[in-house]
Design an enzyme around this catalytic site. Structure first.
Site, PDB file in Angstrom:
ATOM      1  N   LYS A  11       0.822  -1.215   0.000  1.00  0.00           N
ATOM      2  CA  LYS A  11       0.000   0.000   0.000  1.00  0.00           C
ATOM      3  C   LYS A  11       0.860   1.271   0.000  1.00  0.00           C
ATOM      4  CE  LYS A  11      -3.896  -2.268   2.285  1.00  0.00           C
ATOM      5  NZ  LYS A  11      -4.918  -2.136   3.350  1.00  0.00           N
ATOM      6  N   TYR A  51     -12.626  -1.475  -3.140  1.00  0.00           N
ATOM      7  CA  TYR A  51     -13.101  -1.699  -1.767  1.00  0.00           C
ATOM      8  C   TYR A  51     -14.634  -1.594  -1.666  1.00  0.00           C
ATOM      9  CZ  TYR A  51      -8.443  -1.910   0.344  1.00  0.00           C
ATOM     10  OH  TYR A  51      -7.185  -2.288   0.713  1.00  0.00           O
ATOM     11  N   PHE A  59     -15.233   3.530   7.768  1.00  0.00           N
ATOM     12  CA  PHE A  59     -13.885   3.912   7.334  1.00  0.00           C
ATOM     13  C   PHE A  59     -13.720   3.923   5.809  1.00  0.00           C
ATOM     14  CE2 PHE A  59     -13.807  -0.684   8.379  1.00  0.00           C
ATOM     15  CZ  PHE A  59     -13.393  -1.227   7.169  1.00  0.00           C
ATOM     16  N   ARG A  87      -1.697 -14.212   3.998  1.00  0.00           N
ATOM     17  CA  ARG A  87      -2.392 -13.537   5.107  1.00  0.00           C
ATOM     18  C   ARG A  87      -1.664 -13.767   6.425  1.00  0.00           C
ATOM     19  NH1 ARG A  87      -7.112 -11.270   4.047  1.00  0.00           N
ATOM     20  NH2 ARG A  87      -7.986 -11.551   6.120  1.00  0.00           N
ATOM     21  N   THR A  93      -5.019  -7.331  10.689  1.00  0.00           N
ATOM     22  CA  THR A  93      -5.323  -6.042  10.044  1.00  0.00           C
ATOM     23  C   THR A  93      -4.809  -4.876  10.886  1.00  0.00           C
ATOM     24  OG1 THR A  93      -7.313  -7.032   9.104  1.00  0.00           O
ATOM     25  CG2 THR A  93      -7.211  -4.622   9.128  1.00  0.00           C
ATOM     26  N   ARG A 104       2.877  -6.607   8.913  1.00  0.00           N
ATOM     27  CA  ARG A 104       2.157  -5.466   9.495  1.00  0.00           C
ATOM     28  C   ARG A 104       2.757  -5.068  10.842  1.00  0.00           C
ATOM     29  NH1 ARG A 104      -3.676  -7.577   7.406  1.00  0.00           N
ATOM     30  NH2 ARG A 104      -3.873  -6.225   5.581  1.00  0.00           N
ATOM     31  N   ASN A 114      -1.981   0.062   6.741  1.00  0.00           N
ATOM     32  CA  ASN A 114      -1.449  -1.189   7.285  1.00  0.00           C
ATOM     33  C   ASN A 114      -0.561  -1.950   6.298  1.00  0.00           C
ATOM     34  OD1 ASN A 114      -3.473  -2.070   5.610  1.00  0.00           O
ATOM     35  ND2 ASN A 114      -4.515  -3.341   7.127  1.00  0.00           N
ATOM     36  N   HIS A 117      -2.023  -5.698   1.593  1.00  0.00           N
ATOM     37  CA  HIS A 117      -3.359  -6.295   1.433  1.00  0.00           C
ATOM     38  C   HIS A 117      -3.196  -7.675   0.815  1.00  0.00           C
ATOM     39  CE1 HIS A 117      -7.550  -6.865   0.172  1.00  0.00           C
ATOM     40  NE2 HIS A 117      -7.031  -7.335  -0.961  1.00  0.00           N
ATOM     41  N   GLU A 128     -10.665  -9.959  -7.257  1.00  0.00           N
ATOM     42  CA  GLU A 128      -9.632  -8.919  -7.109  1.00  0.00           C
ATOM     43  C   GLU A 128      -8.539  -9.008  -8.182  1.00  0.00           C
ATOM     44  OE1 GLU A 128      -8.163  -9.128  -3.104  1.00  0.00           O
ATOM     45  OE2 GLU A 128     -10.045  -8.385  -2.255  1.00  0.00           O
TER      46      GLU A 128
HETATM   47  P1  CMP Z   1      -7.261  -4.624   3.822  1.00  0.00           P
HETATM   48  O1  CMP Z   1      -6.733  -5.964   4.166  1.00  0.00           O
HETATM   49  O2  CMP Z   1      -6.794  -3.971   2.583  1.00  0.00           O
HETATM   50  O3  CMP Z   1      -8.849  -4.697   3.808  1.00  0.00           O
HETATM   51  C1  CMP Z   1      -9.677  -3.608   4.077  1.00  0.00           C
HETATM   52  C2  CMP Z   1      -8.916  -2.450   4.620  1.00  0.00           C
HETATM   53  O4  CMP Z   1      -9.697  -1.525   5.344  1.00  0.00           O
HETATM   54  C3  CMP Z   1      -7.902  -2.929   5.657  1.00  0.00           C
HETATM   55  O5  CMP Z   1      -6.883  -3.638   5.055  1.00  0.00           O
HETATM   56  C4  CMP Z   1      -7.498  -1.616   6.290  1.00  0.00           C
HETATM   57  O6  CMP Z   1      -6.598  -0.866   5.465  1.00  0.00           O
HETATM   58  C5  CMP Z   1      -8.850  -0.911   6.307  1.00  0.00           C
HETATM   59  N1  CMP Z   1      -9.520  -1.034   7.606  1.00  0.00           N
HETATM   60  C6  CMP Z   1     -10.045  -2.139   8.165  1.00  0.00           C
HETATM   61  N2  CMP Z   1     -10.599  -1.860   9.354  1.00  0.00           N
HETATM   62  C7  CMP Z   1     -10.428  -0.527   9.537  1.00  0.00           C
HETATM   63  C8  CMP Z   1     -10.793   0.368  10.566  1.00  0.00           C
HETATM   64  N3  CMP Z   1     -11.443  -0.056  11.656  1.00  0.00           N
HETATM   65  N4  CMP Z   1     -10.468   1.655  10.423  1.00  0.00           N
HETATM   66  C9  CMP Z   1      -9.826   2.082   9.318  1.00  0.00           C
HETATM   67  N5  CMP Z   1      -9.457   1.261   8.292  1.00  0.00           N
HETATM   68  C10 CMP Z   1      -9.746  -0.021   8.410  1.00  0.00           C
END
Ligand code: CMP
Length: 141
Positions: A11, A51, A59, A87, A93, A104, A114, A117, A128
């Site tokens: 990212k 997304y 969010f 993963r 996450t 992470r 984070n 992905h 995807e």
């Molecule tokens: P990703 O694995 O790309 O999948 C969805 C993304 O949403 C996640 O990683 C984070 O970047 C984001 N995300 C998930 N939960 C939250 C949260 N509570 N607040 C902000 N961003 C979030």
């Protein structure tokens, strides 16, 4: 166990921190095959589409904005059970909850920024991967 493909993203936060090389090293150490890779600076529309599944989450708009802050490294990884193994290597996450040794834990700044992905299932990977990569870019080897 079977050979799978997954969409992996480094990212914008991790690209800006210049840790792409260190993340690629972790991928190579797992012996995942990088089938395809490209640096893409997403538009807001592209991020929103990617997304879309999270469109009802509080969010969502912030996440889509963050994903357009700079380029991402998009990759298709292939390997035995690669969806779960990538993963596991990414970690939770929320980096505050991520286990030691995960990407992470080491590189993420927040639950939003984070670092990486990965598709969460075969079904997600099947949506995807073609969102970003054409069949021409995934030519058989
Ligand atoms: P990703 O694995 O790309 O999948 C969805 C993304 O949403 C996640 O990683 C984070 O970047 C984001 N995300 C998930 N939960 C939250 C949260 N509570 N607040 C902000 N961003 C979030």
């Amino acid at each position: 166990m079977s050979v799978q493909r997954t969409l992996a993203i480094v990212k914008p936060d991790a690209v800006a921190k210049r840790v792409v090389g260190r993340i690629l090293t972790r991928i190579e150490e797992e012996s995942f095959t990088i089938l395809a890779a490209k640096l893409v600076h997403m538009s807001l529309a592209e991020a929103r589409g990617f997304y879309y599944v999270h469109r009802e989450r509080p969010f969502y708009e912030s996440l889509c904005s963050f994903m357009t802050e700079g380029p991402c490294l998009l990759m298709v990884l292939e390997g035995e059970n690669v969806i779960q193994r990538w993963r596991d290597l990414m970690g939770a996450t929320d980096p505050a909850k991520a286990a030691a040794g995960t990407i992470r834990k080491e590189f993420a700044s927040s639950i939003e920024a984070n670092a990486v992905h990965g598709s969460d299932s075969l079904e997600s990977a099947a949506i995807e991967i073609p969102y970003f990569f054409s069949s021409l870019e995934l030519y058989p080897r």
